[in-house]
Every structure is written in structure tokens, then in C-alpha cells.
Write a protein that holds these residues in place. Structure first.
Motif, PDB file in Angstrom:
ATOM      1  N   ALA C 172       0.842  -1.199   0.000  1.00  0.00           N
ATOM      2  CA  ALA C 172       0.000   0.000   0.000  1.00  0.00           C
ATOM      3  C   ALA C 172       0.876   1.248   0.000  1.00  0.00           C
ATOM      4  CB  ALA C 172      -0.908  -0.016   1.230  1.00  0.00           C
ATOM      5  N   LEU C 173       1.925   1.215   0.835  1.00  0.00           N
ATOM      6  CA  LEU C 173       2.832   2.361   0.908  1.00  0.00           C
ATOM      7  C   LEU C 173       3.440   2.656  -0.459  1.00  0.00           C
ATOM      8  CD1 LEU C 173       4.496   4.387   2.798  1.00  0.00           C
ATOM      9  CD2 LEU C 173       6.297   2.668   2.625  1.00  0.00           C
ATOM     10  N   LEU C 174       3.890   1.566  -1.109  1.00  0.00           N
ATOM     11  CA  LEU C 174       4.548   1.745  -2.406  1.00  0.00           C
ATOM     12  C   LEU C 174       3.562   2.274  -3.444  1.00  0.00           C
ATOM     13  CD1 LEU C 174       6.785  -1.444  -2.439  1.00  0.00           C
ATOM     14  CD2 LEU C 174       7.559   0.926  -2.255  1.00  0.00           C
ATOM     15  N   ALA C 175       2.324   1.777  -3.384  1.00  0.00           N
ATOM     16  CA  ALA C 175       1.316   2.233  -4.341  1.00  0.00           C
ATOM     17  C   ALA C 175       1.066   3.725  -4.158  1.00  0.00           C
ATOM     18  CB  ALA C 175       0.017   1.440  -4.155  1.00  0.00           C
ATOM     19  N   ASP C 176       0.911   4.152  -2.886  1.00  0.00           N
ATOM     20  CA  ASP C 176       0.676   5.571  -2.619  1.00  0.00           C
ATOM     21  C   ASP C 176       1.890   6.411  -3.019  1.00  0.00           C
ATOM     22  OD1 ASP C 176      -1.754   4.869  -1.623  1.00  0.00           O
ATOM     23  OD2 ASP C 176      -1.164   4.988   0.501  1.00  0.00           O
ATOM     24  N   LEU C 177       3.050   5.863  -2.705  1.00  0.00           N
ATOM     25  CA  LEU C 177       4.276   6.610  -3.009  1.00  0.00           C
ATOM     26  C   LEU C 177       4.427   6.789  -4.514  1.00  0.00           C
ATOM     27  CD1 LEU C 177       6.827   7.973  -2.010  1.00  0.00           C
ATOM     28  CD2 LEU C 177       7.973   5.765  -2.030  1.00  0.00           C
ATOM     29  N   LYS C 178       4.019   5.741  -5.271  1.00  0.00           N
ATOM     30  CA  LYS C 178       4.142   5.845  -6.730  1.00  0.00           C
ATOM     31  C   LYS C 178       3.291   7.002  -7.263  1.00  0.00           C
ATOM     32  CE  LYS C 178       4.175   3.114 -10.989  1.00  0.00           C
ATOM     33  NZ  LYS C 178       4.100   4.300 -11.780  1.00  0.00           N
ATOM     34  N   VAL C 179       2.107   7.147  -6.694  1.00  0.00           N
ATOM     35  CA  VAL C 179       1.239   8.251  -7.118  1.00  0.00           C
ATOM     36  C   VAL C 179       1.939   9.574  -6.849  1.00  0.00           C
ATOM     37  CG1 VAL C 179      -0.955   9.422  -6.668  1.00  0.00           C
ATOM     38  CG2 VAL C 179      -0.845   6.902  -6.704  1.00  0.00           C
ATOM     39  N   TYR C 180       2.565   9.654  -5.657  1.00  0.00           N
ATOM     40  CA  TYR C 180       3.246  10.905  -5.299  1.00  0.00           C
ATOM     41  C   TYR C 180       4.449  11.166  -6.213  1.00  0.00           C
ATOM     42  CZ  TYR C 180       5.923  14.298  -2.583  1.00  0.00           C
ATOM     43  OH  TYR C 180       6.646  15.395  -2.193  1.00  0.00           O
ATOM     44  N   VAL C 181       5.232  10.114  -6.415  1.00  0.00           N
ATOM     45  CA  VAL C 181       6.434  10.272  -7.249  1.00  0.00           C
ATOM     46  C   VAL C 181       6.062  10.721  -8.656  1.00  0.00           C
ATOM     47  CG1 VAL C 181       8.278   8.971  -8.398  1.00  0.00           C
ATOM     48  CG2 VAL C 181       7.895   8.707  -5.939  1.00  0.00           C
ATOM     49  N   ASP C 182       4.970  10.093  -9.185  1.00  0.00           N
ATOM     50  CA  ASP C 182       4.562  10.450 -10.541  1.00  0.00           C
ATOM     51  C   ASP C 182       4.155  11.917 -10.635  1.00  0.00           C
ATOM     52  OD1 ASP C 182       5.124   7.943 -11.330  1.00  0.00           O
ATOM     53  OD2 ASP C 182       3.054   7.207 -11.314  1.00  0.00           O
ATOM     54  N   SER C 183       3.718  12.471  -9.515  1.00  0.00           N
ATOM     55  CA  SER C 183       3.249  13.859  -9.538  1.00  0.00           C
ATOM     56  C   SER C 183       4.390  14.854  -9.334  1.00  0.00           C
ATOM     57  CB  SER C 183       2.186  14.071  -8.451  1.00  0.00           C
ATOM     58  OG  SER C 183       2.813  14.051  -7.165  1.00  0.00           O
ATOM     59  N   GLN C 184       5.549  14.364  -8.991  1.00  0.00           N
ATOM     60  CA  GLN C 184       6.658  15.270  -8.688  1.00  0.00           C
ATOM     61  C   GLN C 184       7.696  15.262  -9.821  1.00  0.00           C
ATOM     62  OE1 GLN C 184       6.860  17.117  -5.629  1.00  0.00           O
ATOM     63  NE2 GLN C 184       4.736  16.402  -5.548  1.00  0.00           N
ATOM     64  N   ASP C 185       8.085  16.435 -10.247  1.00  0.00           N
ATOM     65  CA  ASP C 185       9.058  16.527 -11.339  1.00  0.00           C
ATOM     66  C   ASP C 185      10.450  16.046 -10.929  1.00  0.00           C
ATOM     67  OD1 ASP C 185       7.234  17.425 -13.067  1.00  0.00           O
ATOM     68  OD2 ASP C 185       7.721  19.552 -12.831  1.00  0.00           O
ATOM     69  N   ASP C 186      10.811  16.294  -9.678  1.00  0.00           N
ATOM     70  CA  ASP C 186      12.188  16.001  -9.276  1.00  0.00           C
ATOM     71  C   ASP C 186      12.391  14.541  -8.883  1.00  0.00           C
ATOM     72  OD1 ASP C 186      10.574  16.347  -7.049  1.00  0.00           O
ATOM     73  OD2 ASP C 186      12.273  16.970  -5.782  1.00  0.00           O
ATOM     74  N   LEU C 187      11.333  13.764  -8.840  1.00  0.00           N
ATOM     75  CA  LEU C 187      11.475  12.363  -8.405  1.00  0.00           C
ATOM     76  C   LEU C 187      11.334  11.413  -9.585  1.00  0.00           C
ATOM     77  CD1 LEU C 187       9.469  12.386  -5.056  1.00  0.00           C
ATOM     78  CD2 LEU C 187      11.923  12.677  -5.415  1.00  0.00           C
ATOM     79  N   ASP C 188      12.239  10.447  -9.653  1.00  0.00           N
ATOM     80  CA  ASP C 188      12.219   9.505 -10.775  1.00  0.00           C
ATOM     81  C   ASP C 188      11.840   8.088 -10.354  1.00  0.00           C
ATOM     82  OD1 ASP C 188      13.032  11.514 -12.441  1.00  0.00           O
ATOM     83  OD2 ASP C 188      15.169  11.067 -12.214  1.00  0.00           O
ATOM     84  N   TYR C 189      12.182   7.704  -9.136  1.00  0.00           N
ATOM     85  CA  TYR C 189      12.016   6.308  -8.749  1.00  0.00           C
ATOM     86  C   TYR C 189      11.216   6.183  -7.454  1.00  0.00           C
ATOM     87  CZ  TYR C 189      15.997   6.342 -11.869  1.00  0.00           C
ATOM     88  OH  TYR C 189      16.828   6.572 -12.936  1.00  0.00           O
TER      89      TYR C 189
END
Lengths: 363, 330, 450
Positions: C172-189
Motif C-alpha cells: 500500500a505504501l509503495l502504491a501511494d508513493l508511486k502516485v506521489y512520485v509520478d506527480s513530482q518533477d524532481d522524483l524519478d524512482y
């Protein structure tokens, strides 16, 4: 005393003997030329005199002293090389001074002698130049200067003129002659060029295949070649040789039967004559001389001519072989006409089967 | 200018750019913090200012900062726990934070160059110049001597000897490193001695033998004979005639051998202790096992390139001469 | 002329160099000089500070500390082979192929055997089948692998990684984090990682396997041949492999992560802030804080299994310090033995552990216990230990236990760079799990099978 005496000298490189027990006397104050085709051992002999090559057998004496085991410098020889061997990074002055520096002469003395030698050879203007900035003739003179400066007993020249063009060569020849006369030096000069030898030499030593064929003044070797090799080697174009099948003597002289069966009548010739030689300049067209040969039209053919200006060498093909002769330029030889040539029998050289010269009985 | 000339100049410009670009990149890298070293930078990137929350040990590990020098500079006696942050250090040892900052800030800001310098770059540079200079000089001299003996292959054993030298060239250095090490340390007693590396560089030099033998063979033998006729000994010929003619082949030899000796990594690493490392070994030793100060490594590479570039500029004329030697000989 | 001026220049340069060489030749003379390699090149300064104490206590002894890294290793090995190794070397991984180079430390009078928290006297027999031989002395306890994250960014994303208690929480954490990462320009992984043969071959898959319900005992059985690699139902590594594939497929792990270089790509992208969550050992914490001392790092373990066991690397002789047999006849040997004993004595192990932040494999209560201040320990390990809800299993891992069976010169099953692409084929969907297990079985048969 700077006479060079060569006694039974041989030279072997490994198992190959290139000089076979030579005896020779090179007289003081003379210019002696060692002449021969390349590979005859003349340069090797010179280098043995110089001390650059060991002597395999025999003795070389200079001024009566055996020099076999002496260093070159101790023999009192100086050498001028074919490529001059100037030290490329040293000025003319330092090149000339080098032998004196090696001899540890005082500086002032070196300077004095360099100046004197430069003056003699007209090199004063060039003293501070490097060899690469000199012309061929200038380099040659520097090389001579470097050889002279130590005042050697004997000068050795190893084909020193062969890198020069024809005109310069003539000038340098004269220069060497002049120096020789002025210094009264003993000189040994190696060349394969017979003109050089004839014009320069007091005495010519003709060598072939590690042996001396003849020693004599230029005129001696020209007039009385000791064998067919010398006869052919001295003179240009070379002497004509005509093979003789038979010599028949009668009261009037000898009748020679030539290779094609024709006969030639000449003065008394030795019975064992196997060939006769006649120089191109001693043949005439027509029946002016005693010995003559006639050819019918079609029997003779011209195969070339070399024009010298007023005269020209004609190369003919005759029934008994080829013949070269010197004829006036205006002389026409027509193949469709009969031809007669003649010469003085006294000009004929006779050679035995082994090539040795045969003397004619006094006429 | 005509059009094809423009194109030519353009292409040459492009070539220069391509050749010089890596050097430029190296200079930028030498000032790029390790943390940013994965990105490509066209100009020096900004870096974070030194934080007082940094731990001394981390600074030592990541920035290669000499904690011992820090202690001495700050007048701290005895053992210091490297896990203390700078702020904690200031408090524990009653130091002005500004004093700490003043000493550390430049070491972080110009970390690469300074850590390389403080790790003994200059000493290593001197060692490299010494080893390379002596190796090229002595190696060249020996090559000239060997060459003057072998030139022309006048005896059968000359060729045999020459081939032995050439054989030397195809033996990989790594293969003989052990016997060489044993000979140097056990037989010659050259443990941790520059002489051992110099000896390795000049031993049986295939290159110098090849260059000098072939060049000397083109020198007319009459020059030697002329010296002999003029009353000189062989050493007169060697010093007055042969040596002065060796400028060109020496340049050929030096321009090939010098970079190789300068850049030799293996032998200094094996024969010398870290305090005596020559530059490539010095730079290689900067790396860590799990952490690498890339900034320092690139700085080390950059700094070790400068001297050899200078040497090339100084001797440029000689190297160019060696390149045209064939054309103007005579 | 030019030539002679060049020669003169060369001559001058040589003379200068000779002069310089003379300057360099000066050398400190002491009664005994000991050559000691740093435990890790990057810990030169930390080691130096401690060896300084030894020099203070023993004025006759000079410790020449030096580093051996990848680039200098081959040259050092040449010295070893020539019979001239350093007096003490740190960070040695003894195997049954090389242990005879090292002195059997059972033969020196080491007084602290009983303080070591692992069976140091017998562990070499357990891991390599060589009895009564201790080629190295290791005081580093097994390391801890954990998730590490930037707490401030996680808070910004509204996520609380500390609340992860089981694998579903992790998903669940990873799924939520993926949503956040996708929304951030400076984050790739999302979950940063890369290829490292030891990290994957020995640590991560086993650590996750334990968290997913297996025990280290099962991993030992796997490596000892008692469980077949192809036995999908019982192979304790299978759940971990499947989870990694799941995380790869879901785009949590970086695309083609098995092709990313561990230090230059993976660590750098986390240190550089292109990701905010990673799974790593203790070093990454220090590396981040060294570059960015104000970073707000925190961490959590891969969820414990039902028995409450969390994986810890086993403590073996790996990373130990050694003496060399080749030095035994040298004058410096006695001093070297003395120095090694000092280096592994409780007072010094305490300093060493504190200075570089490793968990000591030695009972240090007699010297007041260890006060570890390194970030992974302070933020993660200490709280979990203090809480006491979980136990850490630092028992022998599978690969360690398999050591005695391994044939000389053969590769490990997974700890081998050649395996990156093989695993990549499975995680990338080119081959099936069965194919992968079959390949592992083949590799095991070749290296360990009778």
C-alpha cells in the motif's frame, strides 16, 4: 719516408678471401690510383692501408715500418671518404680542427693551422657554416682540408669524386693534382673511373678479383696492357678484340685466319696468338694501312654511332664479330657499298689463350 | 574564403572541439561534488554550504578530509569520536563554530583539488618527474649505447640479441611481476625504492633498442671511421658525433616512452609504499571500497595531466622535429 | 645545435629530478614500522585516529596505515604472492582457497575469544569445513538491511512508512508513493535500487525471504542441498523472488534496475534526491548525511515474519583482520601480533564501532557498552531493539552454510555479476520462475553438487 710497401697481403671476410696475396710498392710523392671494377678489392686494400680493416695475411710497411698492428692515426694516414663523412652538427672550423683536437694540439696552433688550410682551399668564408649548408664541392674541399690539416704522410682517397657532377669532377681533379704537386704528398686514390685514373695518376694499379693485373703509368697501361682484361678495361670505348683461328707465318709476315675464315695479313705475330686487339681510334676506313680487311656490300652493317662533334664512333657488325671504330664525322659508311678498313699492324695487341699479352718479336 | 575552405575550417574546428571537450569535462568534473557526479555538467555546479550537522567522520570518509590535521588545527588533544557532528564538536571542545567553518569550508568547496593536494600531490608529482626523468634519460642513453653496438647487425649474435630485446616487448608485465618483485626486494634490496621502478622502466628496453638501432643504422659508418682516422677513440665518436645526432631518435623514444612511464600504474603500486607513489598510483589509491570521492579522483587526474602537457609544450619543437625527421634527413 | 640544446635541457631536467629525488628519499627511522591496511579505504581517517593512540602508547612503533581498494588490490596481491605482505590487513574475506596464507589465530594468545558474540573459533569450519583454524579475527556484527527514506518528503506526501507492519502495508505504501512520485518533477524512482552481487545474492533475497515467512534454517537447507532450488513449494527464496517481480512489474523498482550500477547510479540517485525511498545497508545513511548533513533520514525494516524474526546478516570471519604466515619469521611479527590483539581488544573495538558505526560482535559491557551514534542505529535499530518486540536472527545464512560443500574456484549461485542478466530475464518477464529456478539449480549442482 712515406713509401708504402705491401707484401703478400691477403684479406679474408670469414671464409671468403677477397684479396689474394698482393705485392705492391707505392712510391713516395706519387699519386697512385687503384683502379678496377667494383668488387675487385681496391677499396678493401685502401682500408687495409688506412688501418680500418685488419690484414689477414702479409705485411704492410709505411716508411719501412710495419704498420699491421698500428692504429690508423699512428700510421700517419688521412682519408677522404666518398661521402666526405663530415661531422654533421659541427661547423667547418670544428670539422677541420677535430683531428688536431684529438692530437691535443694547443688552441692557438689549431687556430693557426685551420686558418692556413682554409686559405689554401679557399674555405675562409665558410668556416662557421654547417656541412648541410655547403654545396657538394665545398663539402669535398672541407673533407680534404680535414685530411690535410694533420699533415699526414699519406693521403687516402676512397672514390672521393663520384658524388659530384661531371663539371665539378673535372675541377676537383685538377685541384687534387695541384695539391699533390704543392704538398709533394704520397696519395692513394681509389676509383672505378678510368678517365679519373688516366688524368690523375702517376701510376695506375689495375685490380681484378682481388689480384693486381698490372701496375704502370697511365700511358704504359694504355699502350702495353699486360693482358686482355687491362686492354679492355682501359680506353673508352673499349678495345676491339678479334678471335684468331690460326696464325701462319711466311716471309712477309703473319697471315691470320679469323673466326669467319677470312684472312688478315699483318707483321710478324707470335704463333700462339689467340686473339688480337685494336683500339677504335687506330682503325681507318679504306686501304690506307698495311693490314686491311674488305667486305662486300651486305656483309657489313652499321649498328649504331656516337657523335662527338668532329668525329664519331661507329659500331659495325662484321662477319667475324662486332667492331668499334673512330671515324671523321663526314665519313659515310654505306651498307650497300663494299667496305674496306685498315690499320697499322704495330697497333695490334696480341693475346694468348689465357689472355696474357704476347710481345711481338722486334720488327 | 572559398566555400570548401570554410568547410575545412569548420571541420577542423569541430575536431578541435571534440578533442578538447574531454579535457573541459575533466576540469568541470574536478570541481563537481561527488554527489552530483552522475549528472552531466557544462559548468561548475553550485554546492550546499557546509552544515554544522555534518559528522567529522563522514567528512573524512566522503571528502577525504584529514581528521588528524583538523584535530591539530583546532588544538584538540587525544581521541575524538568521528561520529560527532561539527556542532557537537564545537560544544564539547568549546570551539568557535566559525573557526571550524573557516577551516573546513574551503576543503569542502574545493574538495577535489585540496584533498589531492593535502594527500601529497606535489610530493607524488616530484616523484613522478624524478622517476620518469631518470628513466627516459638513462633509458635513452642505454638505448643509444645498445643501438650503437647492434646497428647494422654486423655479427650474427647482434640479431640474436636484438630479437631478445624484442621478445621482452611481448611479455605482459603482470606475468613477470612476481619474479621481478623478488629480484628487486630479495636480491637487490630495493624495497620501496624509486630505483626499482626506474630499473623496471629501463630494463631491456625494446622500444629504445628498436628506435636507436634502426636510426643509428642509417648513420654512415664512415663517420665512425673518420673519427678513427682522425685519431679519436670510440668514446670520442660516441660523444662528439653519435650523441649530437640522437636528438631526433631520442625525441621519438621520449615521446612514446615518457607517457607510458608517466602513466605506469602497476609497478609503482607493487614496488613502492603509498608515501612514495607516483601519480597514477596516487590517484588510484584515492578510491574507496564502497565510497569513492570522484571529485578527488578527477582532480587528481586533471592535476596529473597538467605537468605532462607542460612537458609536451616545452619539448614540442623536438617532438615535431622527430615527426618530420624522415622528410628532411640529409 | 638544436639537438645539443635539447640534450642540455633534458640533462637539466634530470639533474633537477635527481635533486628532488634526494629530497624525497628522507625517511623516518623508528624501532619498528608496522604496515597496516585500513579496514576500509574510506575509513582511513577513523582508523588513523585510533592507531594514533597505539603509537602514543608504544613510542617505539610506527603504524604505516595504507588503503587497499579495487584499483590497488592486484598490486597488493602481487606483494602477497611474492612473500612480502603487510603486517596486518583488515577487510579480509577468508575462503578455503586462501586461508593458508593467513596465520591460524588460535595459535596466538588472543585473550578475548569468549567476549566474541559468535562462535569465532568454529565458524570457519561451519562456513568452509576447515576445522581448528581461525584465519581472521572479525569484530563486525552482521549488518542490517533496511528501508531508508527522507522523512520530510514522506510527510509532505502524507505517508507514514513507520506504520508498515506487514507486506500488504508495504504494498500500500509503495502504491501511494508511486502516485506521489509520478506527480513530482524532481522524483524519478519509487523504491530505488541497483545491482550489487553481494547485496542481492546474499542479503536482500534472504532478508525478504525471512520476512515472508521462511527461516534462515530453510535457507541453510537450500544451500546444503536438502531443499531443491526447483522445489517451488519449499524453496524459501521463491516468495522473495515473486515479490521483487511484483514490485518490478508495478513500476516500484526502477526499470531494468538489475542493470543500474550500485554506487554510481542507485546510491547517487538517492543521495541526489531523485528518489526518497531505498533499501540498503548502513552506508547509504552516512553517505547521504555526509553530502547533506541536514537530511531528515529515517528507516524501517522489511516486515518481520509471523515469529517476529527480522533478518540480520550472519557474523562470520568476513571483514576480519589477518596476520600473514609469510611474516612469521620476520622481526616485526611479535609486534604485529601485539598490535592485532590490541586492535581487537574490547576498548578498541568500542572505539572502532563508534567511529564508523558498526554493530560490534563483541560483548563490550566490561568497557561500558558501545555508544553507537551512526544514523541507521540511532534512528532505526536502537528503537526496535529497545522495544524488544522482534528478534534479529544473525545466524549463519544460506550461502555461508553452503561453504563447506562448494568446490574450489566455482562461483556462488547468485553472488556473481553473471546473474544480473539472468535475474533480469525473470524480472523482465522473458523467462518463467521455473526457468530461473532451474538455472539456479544447475549452478548449484555445478558448484556444490557431489
Amino acid at each position: 719516408m712515406s713509401e708504402v710497401l705491401i707484401e703478400g697481403v691477403s684479406k679474408r671476410f670469414g671464409r671468403t678471401e677477397v684479396i689474394h696475396g698482393i705485392d705492391l710498392r707505392i712510391k713516395e710523392g706519387e699519386l697512385t690510383v687503384l683502379l678496377g671494377p667494383s668488387g675487385c678489392g681496391k677499396s678493401t686494400l685502401l682500408r687495409m692501408i688506412a688501418g680500418l680493416e685488419d690484414i689477414s695475411e702479409g705485411v704492410i710497411r709505411i716508411g719501412g715500418e710495419e704498420v699491421n698492428d698500428l692504429e690508423p692515426v699512428e700510421r700517419g694516414c688521412a682519408m677522404v671518404f666518398q661521402n666526405y663523412a663530415l661531422y654533421p652538427h659541427q661547423t667547418v672550423r670544428r670539422n677541420m680542427a677535430f683531428p688536431l683536437k684529438m692530437a691535443r694540439l694547443p688552441r692557438a696552433e689549431i687556430a693557426r693551422r685551420v686558418a692556413a688550410t682554409a686559405k689554401l682551399l679557399q674555405l675562409e668564408e665558410l668556416l662557421d657554416r654547417l656541412p648541410r649548408d655547403l654545396s657538394g664541392g665545398q663539402r669535398q674541399r672541407v673533407a680534404m682540408g680535414r685530411a690535410m690539416i694533420r699533415e699526414p704522410k699519406i693521403f687516402l682517397f676512397d672514390e672521393p669524386l663520384s658524388n659530384l657532377d661531371a663539371e665539378l669532377r673535372v675541377r676537383m681533379r685538377l685541384e687534387i693534382s695541384r695539391l699533390q704537386r704543392e704538398l709533394l704528398a704520397t696519395m692513394v686514390f681509389v676509383t672505378h673511373d678510368q678517365v679519373e685514373a688516366m688524368t690523375l695518376a702517376h701510376r695506375i694499379v689495375i685490380m681484378r678479383a682481388g689480384l693486381i693485373e698490372q701496375v704502370g703509368t697511365p700511358l704504359e697501361v694504355y699502350r702495353r696492357p699486360a693482358n686482355r682484361f687491362v686492354a679492355g678495361f682501359i680506353g673508352s670505348p673499349a678495345m676491339n678484340f678479334i678471335d684468331v683461328r690460326e696464325v701462319r707465318a711466311d716471309a712477309t709476315g703473319s697471315q691470320l685466319t679469323l673466326g669467319d675464315g677470312s684472312t688478315l695479313v699483318a707483321g710478324a705475330l707470335p704463333a700462339e696468338t689467340a686473339s688480337v686487339g685494336i683500339r677504335p681510334e687506330h682503325i681507318r676506313i679504306g686501304l690506307a694501312e698495311r693490314a686491311s680487311l674488305s667486305f662486300a656490300a651486305g656483309q657489313h652493317r652499321s649498328i649504331g654511332a656516337e657523335h662527338l662533334g668532329d668525329r664519331s664512333y661507329r659500331y659495325l657488325s662484321l662477319p667475324f664479330g662486332e667492331l668499334t671504330m673512330l671515324a671523321p664525322e663526314e665519313q659515310v659508311i654505306d651498307e650497300t657499298e663494299p667496305l674496306a678498313i685498315s690499320f697499322d699492324p704495330a697497333r695490334l695487341h696480341c693475346f694468348a689463350h689465357d689472355g696474357r699479352r704476347l710481345e711481338r718479336a722486334a720488327a | 574564403m572559398k566555400r570548401h575552405q570554410l568547410v575545412l575550417v569548420g571541420l577542423l574546428g569541430l575536431y578541435c572541439l571534440i578533442t578538447l571537450a574531454p579535457f573541459y569535462a575533466l576540469v568541470v568534473r574536478a570541481f563537481t561534488p561527488t554527489v552530483q557526479s552522475t549528472e552531466f555538467h557544462l559548468w561548475l555546479p553550485d554546492r550546499r554550504p557546509l552544515s554544522m550537522n555534518a559528522r567529522l567522520g563522514d567528512l573524512a570518509t566522503i571528502y577525504s578530509i584529514d581528521a588528524r590535521a583538523f584535530r591539530q588545527e583546532m588544538g584538540i588533544k587525544g581521541y575524538v569520536n568521528p561520529q560527532l557532528t561539527l556542532a557537537q564538536l564545537a560544544e564539547t571542545y568549546e570551539l568557535e563554530p566559525e573557526r571550524i567553518r573557516a577551516w573546513l569550508e574551503p576543503r569542502v568547496q574545493y574538495n577535489g583539488v585540496l584533498s589531492v593536494m593535502e594527500a601529497g600531490f606535489l610530493r607524488s608529482l616530484l616523484a613522478t618527474i624524478f622517476v620518469t626523468g631518470v628513466s627516459v634519460g638513462v633509458g635513452g642513453l642505454l638505448g643509444i649505447m645498445t643501438g650503437s653496438a647492434l646497428a647494422g647487425f654486423r655479427r650474427p649474435w647482434h640479431l640474436f640479441t636484438y630479437n631478445l630485446y624484442m621478445l621482452n616487448m611481448i611479455i605482459p608485465p603482470m606475468m613477470v611481476i612476481l619474479p621481478q618483485y623478488l629480484i628487486m626486494t630479495k636480491v637487490l634490496g630495493l624495497d620501496d625504492n624509486y630505483l626499482s621502478v626506474i630499473l623496471i622502466h629501463i630494463k631491456g628496453g625494446a622500444l629504445s633498442t628498436m628506435v636507436f638501432t634502426s636510426y643509428i643504422a642509417t648513420i654512415p659508418k664512415e663517420l665512425r671511421e673518420s673519427v678513427q682516422m682522425d685519431g679519436g677513440r670510440h668514446y670520442h665518436y660516441f660523444f662528439y658525433v653519435l650523441l649530437p645526432l640522437m636528438g631526433t631518435p631520442f625525441a621519438v623514444f621520449a615521446s612514446i616512452a615518457m607517457p607510458w612511464m608517466w602513466n605506469d600504474l602497476l609497478h609503482p603500486l607493487v614496488f613502492l609504499s603509498p608515501a612514495k607513489y607516483t601519480l597514477p598510483a596516487f590517484v588510484a589509491a584515492i578510491g574507496g571500497t564502497y565510497t569513492t570521492n570522484y571529485e578527488a579522483i578527477f582532480s587528481g587526474l586533471m592535476l596529473s595531466l597538467i605537468p605532462i602537457l607542460l612537458i609536451y609544450l616545452v619539448f614540442q619543437k623536438m617532438f615535431v622535429r622527430s615527426a618530420v625527421a624522415g622528410a628532411v634527413k640529409g | 645545435m638544436v639537438a645539443s640544446s635539447v640534450m642540455r635541457r633534458v640533462g637539466m631536467a634530470s639533474a633537477l629530478a635527481l635533486f628532488a629525488g634526494g629530497l624525497l628519499a628522507g625517511e623516518t627511522q623508528a624501532e619498528t614500522v608496522l604496515q597496516v591496511s585500513a579496514t576500509q579505504p574510506e575509513y582511513m581517517a577513523q582508523n588513523r585516529a585510533i592507531w594514533d593512540l597505539y603509537e602514543e602508547e608504544n613510542p617505539d612503533v610506527v603504524i604505516e596505515l595504507f588503503a587497499i581498494n579495487e584499483d590497488t588490490e592486484a598490486a597488493y596481491q602481487a606483494r602477497v604472492a611474492a612473500g612480502d605482505p603487510a603486517d596486518i590487513r583488515g577487510l579480509v574475506f577468508p575462503t578455503k582457497d586462501n586461508y593458508q596464507t593467513y596465520v591460524n589465530l588460535l595459535e596466538i594468545d588472543y585473550p578475548y575469544w569468549d567476549l566474541l558474540t559468535y562462535d569465532a573459533r568454529n565458524v570457519f569450519e561451519q562456513t568452509f569445513g576447515v576445522p581448528d583454524y581461525v584465519p581472521a579475527l572479525n569484530v563486525n556484527g552482521g549488518l542490517f538491511m533496511s528501508f531508508v527514506y527522507y522523512a520530510d518528503r514522506m510527510a509532505e506526501a502524507g505517508l507514514d512508512p513507520k506504520s508498515v507492519e506487514n507486506v500488504d502495508d508495504l504494498r500500500a505504501l509503495l502504491a501511494d508513493l508511486k502516485v506521489y512520485v509520478d506527480s513530482q518533477d524532481d522524483l524519478d524512482y519509487v523504491l530505488d535500487n541497483g545491482w550489487h552481487p553481494r547485496a542481492w545474492g546474499r542479503w536482500i533475497l534472504e532478508a525478504w525471504g525471512v520476512g515472508l515467512g521462511a527461516s534462515k534454517e530453510e535457507f541453510r537447507q537450500l544451500w546444503l542441498g536438502e531443499i531443491k532450488w526447483t522445489d517451488k513449494a519449499n524453496n524459501p527464496m521463491v516468495p522473495a523472488l515473486e515479490l521483487v517481480k511484483e514490485f518490478t512489474d508495478a513500476g516500484y523498482l526502477p526499470p531494468n534496475w538489475w542493470e543500474r550500477a550500485w554506487e554510481q547510479e542507485y546510491e547517487s540517485s538517492f543521495i541526489g534526491g531523485r528518489s526518497i525511498l531505498a533499501y540498503h545497508g548502513p552506508w547509504l545513511w552516512n553517505k547521504v548525511l555526509a553530502q547533506n548533513p541536514d537530511a531528515d533520514l529515517d528507516g524501517f525494516f522489511f516486515p518481520a515474519n509471523e515469529e517476529g524474526v527480522i533478518w540480520q546478516d550472519s557474523t562470520t570471519l568476513d571483514r576480519g583482520s589477518v596476520l600473514y604466515v609469510a611474516n612469521q619469521d620476520k622481526d616485526t611479527y611479535e609486534e604485529a601480533v601485539k598490535a592485532l590483539i590490541w586492535w581487537t581488544s574490547p576498548e578498541i573495538v568500542k572505539l572502532r564501532a563508534e567511529s564508523v558505526g558498526f554493530f560490534p560482535a563483541m560483548d563490550l559491557s566490561a568497557v561500558g557498552g558501545v555508544d553507537l551514534t551512526n544514523p541507521q542505529f540511532v534512528k532505526l535499530i536502537k528503537p526496535v531493539m529497545d522495544e524488544g518486540a522482534f528478534t534479529f536472527d544473525s545466524g549463519l545464512g544460506g550461502q555461508g552454510a553452503g561453504g563447506p560443500l562448494q568446490k574450489s574456484g566455482t562461483p556462488y549461485v547468485i553472488e556473481d555479476n553473471a546473474m544480473a542478466s539472468v535475474l533480469g530475464e525473470y524480472f523482465g518477464g522473458e523467462i518463467s520462475l521455473d526457468d530461473l529456478l532451474q538455472q539456479m539449480q544447475t549452478r548449484w549442482d555445478q558448484a556444490y553438487g557431489s
